[in-house]
Write a protein that holds these residues in place. Structure first.
Motif, PDB file in Angstrom:
ATOM      1  N   VAL A  56       5.269  -1.196  -4.217  1.00 21.15           N
ATOM      2  CA  VAL A  56       4.716  -2.540  -4.010  1.00 21.15           C
ATOM      3  C   VAL A  56       5.482  -3.502  -4.911  1.00 21.15           C
ATOM      4  O   VAL A  56       5.599  -3.262  -6.114  1.00 21.15           O
ATOM      5  CB  VAL A  56       3.211  -2.588  -4.351  1.00 21.15           C
ATOM      6  CG1 VAL A  56       2.637  -3.978  -4.066  1.00 21.15           C
ATOM      7  CG2 VAL A  56       2.453  -1.514  -3.588  1.00 21.15           C
ATOM      8  N   THR A  57       5.998  -4.591  -4.336  1.00 19.26           N
ATOM      9  CA  THR A  57       6.788  -5.553  -5.103  1.00 19.26           C
ATOM     10  C   THR A  57       6.236  -6.960  -4.919  1.00 19.26           C
ATOM     11  O   THR A  57       6.040  -7.412  -3.787  1.00 19.26           O
ATOM     12  CB  THR A  57       8.266  -5.532  -4.670  1.00 19.26           C
ATOM     13  OG1 THR A  57       8.764  -4.182  -4.744  1.00 19.26           O
ATOM     14  CG2 THR A  57       9.110  -6.433  -5.564  1.00 19.26           C
ATOM     15  N   TYR A  78      -2.544  -9.306 -10.845  1.00 17.83           N
ATOM     16  CA  TYR A  78      -1.639  -8.198 -11.188  1.00 17.83           C
ATOM     17  C   TYR A  78      -2.406  -7.046 -11.838  1.00 17.83           C
ATOM     18  O   TYR A  78      -2.177  -5.873 -11.514  1.00 17.83           O
ATOM     19  CB  TYR A  78      -0.542  -8.696 -12.129  1.00 17.83           C
ATOM     20  CG  TYR A  78       0.443  -7.619 -12.519  1.00 17.83           C
ATOM     21  CD1 TYR A  78       1.410  -7.178 -11.619  1.00 17.83           C
ATOM     22  CD2 TYR A  78       0.385  -7.015 -13.778  1.00 17.83           C
ATOM     23  CE1 TYR A  78       2.310  -6.170 -11.971  1.00 17.83           C
ATOM     24  CE2 TYR A  78       1.281  -6.022 -14.130  1.00 17.83           C
ATOM     25  CZ  TYR A  78       2.243  -5.603 -13.219  1.00 17.83           C
ATOM     26  OH  TYR A  78       3.121  -4.609 -13.572  1.00 17.83           O
ATOM     27  N   LEU A  80      -4.154  -5.157  -9.234  1.00 19.74           N
ATOM     28  CA  LEU A  80      -3.209  -4.363  -8.460  1.00 19.74           C
ATOM     29  C   LEU A  80      -2.847  -3.083  -9.206  1.00 19.74           C
ATOM     30  O   LEU A  80      -2.796  -1.989  -8.617  1.00 19.74           O
ATOM     31  CB  LEU A  80      -1.949  -5.187  -8.181  1.00 19.74           C
ATOM     32  CG  LEU A  80      -0.842  -4.527  -7.360  1.00 19.74           C
ATOM     33  CD1 LEU A  80      -1.348  -4.131  -5.990  1.00 19.74           C
ATOM     34  CD2 LEU A  80       0.359  -5.468  -7.230  1.00 19.74           C
ATOM     35  N   ALA A 131      -3.619   0.700  -8.003  1.00 26.22           N
ATOM     36  CA  ALA A 131      -2.530   1.670  -7.846  1.00 26.22           C
ATOM     37  C   ALA A 131      -2.818   2.935  -8.654  1.00 26.22           C
ATOM     38  O   ALA A 131      -2.630   4.066  -8.161  1.00 26.22           O
ATOM     39  CB  ALA A 131      -1.211   1.044  -8.292  1.00 26.22           C
ATOM     40  N   VAL A 186       4.731  -0.114  -8.850  1.00 28.06           N
ATOM     41  CA  VAL A 186       4.380  -1.532  -8.758  1.00 28.06           C
ATOM     42  C   VAL A 186       5.424  -2.323  -9.536  1.00 28.06           C
ATOM     43  O   VAL A 186       5.644  -2.072 -10.730  1.00 28.06           O
ATOM     44  CB  VAL A 186       2.976  -1.806  -9.322  1.00 28.06           C
ATOM     45  CG1 VAL A 186       2.651  -3.298  -9.233  1.00 28.06           C
ATOM     46  CG2 VAL A 186       1.928  -0.992  -8.576  1.00 28.06           C
ATOM     47  N   ASP A 239       6.958  -6.231 -10.569  1.00 25.39           N
ATOM     48  CA  ASP A 239       6.663  -7.662 -10.664  1.00 25.39           C
ATOM     49  C   ASP A 239       7.969  -8.401 -10.940  1.00 25.39           C
ATOM     50  O   ASP A 239       8.529  -8.290 -12.028  1.00 25.39           O
ATOM     51  CB  ASP A 239       5.654  -7.914 -11.793  1.00 25.39           C
ATOM     52  CG  ASP A 239       5.154  -9.355 -11.810  1.00 25.39           C
ATOM     53  OD1 ASP A 239       5.663 -10.164 -11.013  1.00 25.39           O
ATOM     54  OD2 ASP A 239       4.267  -9.670 -12.627  1.00 25.39           O
TER      55      ASP A 239
END
Length: 706
Positions: free
Chosen positions: A68-69, A213, A216, A220, A234, A236
């Motif tokens: 996930v980006t 964030y 998230l 995760a 993940v 960012d």
């Protein structure tokens, strides 16, 4: 659909557009029906929908890696190594599988069985809803040795002219006669997967909506616990100020092979009373569901389902309960039939076992309740089944009725076997748990009796309260204040400084018991702890009732030195562990007494004045400022304790509401606060030693009284 008409002339807006957007238009008009809200929570719900689809591939045994980006342009991309969305033509619609998934509500591989035995995306609306609420969505599929691509603008398929970089603002040309699933490259042999990137539509979401964030990361980590062997990355790339990724890409990787046993250990905040117990089993049930027939009509059909149950539980020495529940990989924070079945079996098993051992445990005629059994329990309840029924698209409550009985039967069978096991460790742990449950039951009954007979005491009625309490006259809880003071010297000064109408004083002798290490029994035997709980009058632990508290404010008034800080920490530990609702209600405060008293002499017309300062830096600044103005100063007085003040000074600096300064104790993050309390005050020495060593370089020696 007004938003899409701007992409082409009136003449080009064909019936095809109406057909494609027929269902998605409803999503755009009523987004709250599908994602709950259009603020940050709704924004994150869209992310979860796509992530859940990627995770379903891993759940089905296809792929073990999800990335996930969060991109700097506000978009999000989710990559998986699953089987890839089907690219062939779906016969009933004449559209490719990719277009069906992203433009048709209630369509996908999770309908009709076969592809997914259990999944997280269950209504068939996830991907299409996200597409409808995105200003742009791009999807790439690796399948059959080729890489396919398709793009959508607010749900409508077409092609973007990305001369510079992919953007929702790029010129968009919708498909008119028919859609095209483009082949943009070759995929390596045997490589499959799906890559989705989308930009949330600012026309739908509120201006301040932002990605969470931390949420998230938590999700995760949670998912990696639920699917052992799955790696979730993940990233960012947003470079937002004051974030871990402010200087460049920040990446976190999660993989937990221990499954929900490891998850339970991670969630537990108190020392363990038992090991983690795994309760596993399955059951079948028949369900009547509507299924598409060959003519495309919905027809009822009886389908036999299998529900797999996997539960991990452990009891600790505390009294808080932390129970998380999941269906497939979807968290159900409001429970449902699986949690109801778990609770039912838990209570049934313990009532039966305590009845068998009633003489040894001295149970008497009282019956345990669910809360008695749940005290100190940390657990994860998971069920896996195809097409579970949820109450609403947000999937917070499981509604499949048959699951309740299956979970109840599995838990009852497995837990009974564990509690009656002849193994030495199991027998010892079983005895400890049953003793804890009985103790909780007796504590609850005692607290209930105490609550029923308890009345607000005035100064004339306080014979049952500790003799050292100097109570106030007012019976108005909202106005009254309890000062917990350190030592008799501070009590004497406080008695003269207080307003006895609404300010009460309770002295304590030095440092109270460290309740983070002590048991509940030891805490109640401690005279100082018992006095504080008795004076506040609202009970303790699970039985604490904040509405019964006798005072509107509880103020910790300790000396402004290292010992005072230590005593304040011990008191806060007591409140945090056993009277937490009082802290959560914002009714616990720390008094802020001054460190120095600076007095100037009269000069001419300038009268003498007294200034109090609260730090060394403030004292030096004030002194320098007064000297610069030519004022004559007496030797500054350094207060090492409250007893060094006279009553007038204590009143005007620390007790009088007109002048004092209080610091409210709050709990913004209860989990992090509990970890810090455990680090500083718990029984595990190694982490505390590491903390002290790491923080040694930051120590200000000037703050140490020696």
């Amino acid at each position: 659909m007004t938003a899409n008409r701007s992409t082409s002339s009136e003449g080009d807006y064909t019936a095809r557009h109406l057909q494609v957007l027929e269902g998605l238009e409803a999503v755009r008009k009523r987004p709250g029906m599908y994602i709950g809200s259009t603020d940050g929570r709704g924004l994150m719900h869209c992310v979860w929908e796509i992530i859940d689809n990627a995770v379903d591939e891993a759940l089905a045994g296809r792929g073990d890696h999800v990335t996930v980006t969060l991109h700097s342009d506000g978009s999000v991309s989710i990559d998986d190594q699953g089987a890839g969305i089907p690219v062939d033509i779906e016969p009933r619609t004449g559209l490719t599988g990719v277009e069906v998934v992203f433009t048709k509500l209630h369509a996908g591989g999770k309908f009709g069985g076969g592809s997914y035995a259990a999944s997280g995306g269950l209504h068939g609306v996830g991907a299409s809803v996200v597409n409808a609420l995105s200003s742009r969505l791009d999807v790439e599929v690796d399948r059959g040795g080729k890489t396919y691509a398709m793009s959508f603008r607010r749900g409508e398929p077409g092609i973007f002219d990305d001369s510079d970089a992919p953007s929702p603002e790029s010129r968009f040309t919708p498909f008119l006669a028919g859609s095209e699933l483009r082949v943009i490259g070759k995929a390596k042999r045997g490589v499959t997967g799906t890559r989705i990137r989308y930009w949330s539509d600012p026309q739908i979401f509120l201006k301040g909506a932002a990605f969470d964030y931390d949420g998230l990361i938590a999700r995760a980590r949670q998912t990696s616990f639920l699917i052992p062997g799955l790696t979730i990355v993940v990233r960012d790339d947003r470079r937002l100020p004051d974030t871990p990724g402010a200087e460049g890409r920040h990446e976190e990787v999660f993989r937990h092979d221990g499954g929900i046993s490891e998850f339970t250990e991670f969630l537990a905040a108190d020392p363990a009373l038992t090991d983690v117990w795994r309760l596993q089993g399955s059951g079948t049930f028949t369900e009547t569901v509507p299924v598409l027939d060959a003519q495309g009509h919905m027809a009822p059909a009886d389908v036999e389902r299998v529900a797999e149950v996997d539960v991990a539980i452990r009891w600790g020495t505390g009294y808080d309960t932390r129970l998380m529940s999941f269906v497939n990989v979807i968290e159900t924070p409001k429970g449902g039939t699986h949690v109801a079945g778990f609770d039912q079996a838990l209570l049934k098993v313990f009532r039966k076992q305590l009845e068998v051992n009633s003489r040894r445990l001295k149970v008497g005629n009282d019956k345990v309740e669910k809360d008695d059994v749940l005290a100190g329990l940390t657990g994860v309840v998971t069920v896996r089944l195809a097409e579970p029924q949820f109450e609403g698209q947000t999937k917070e409550v499981l509604g499949t009725a048959a699951v309740r009985q299956i979970v109840s039967k599995v838990v009852e069978t497995e837990l009974t076997a564990r509690l009656t096991s002849a193994k030495r460790d199991d027998k010892a742990q079983s005895a400890l748990v049953q003793e804890k449950v009985v103790a909780e039951m007796k504590s609850r009954i005692s607290a209930r009796l105490h609550k029923e007979t308890q009345r607000r005491k005035t100064a004339l009625e306080s014979s049952s309260l500790p003799g050292k309490l100097k109570d106030c006259r007012s019976t108005d809880t909202g106005r009254s204040e309890l000062f917990i003071v350190e030592g008799d010297s501070a009590l004497g000064t406080g008695m003269a400084a207080r307003n006895s109408e609404y300010q009460a004083l309770l002295p304590i002798r030095g440092k109270i018991l460290n309740v983070q290490k002590a048991s509940v029994g030891d805490m109640l035997k401690n005279a100082e702890c018992a006095a504080i709980i008795q004076v506040i009058g609202a009970g303790s632990g699970r039985s604490f009732d904040v509405d019964m508290a006798r005072y509107g404010k509880v103020i910790l008034m300790t000396d402004a030195d290292v010992d005072g800080a230590h005593i304040r920490t011990l008191l806060l530990t007591l409140f945090f562990r056993y009277m937490r609702p009082l802290v959560e209600a914002g009714r616990v405060y720390a008094a802020v007494p001054p460190l120095h008293r600076i007095e100037t002499t009269a000069q001419g017309r300038a009268k003498g004045e007294v200034i109090y300062t609260y730090s060394e830096a403030e004292m030096r600044k004030v002194t320098a400022d007064l000297q610069r103005r030519g004022r004559n100063l007496k030797q500054p007085q350094r207060y090492k304790g409250l007893g060094e003040m006279d009553a007038h000074q204590l009143a005007e600096t620390t007790m009088d509401p007109r002048y004092r300064m209080l610091r409210r104790v709050t709990l913004k993050d209860a989990e992090n606060a509990e970890r810090i309390f455990d680090l500083l005050m718990g029984s595990d020495v190694a982490p505390r030693k590491e903390f002290i060593v790491d923080a040694a370089l930051e120590l200000d020696r000037e703050r140490i009284d020696a």
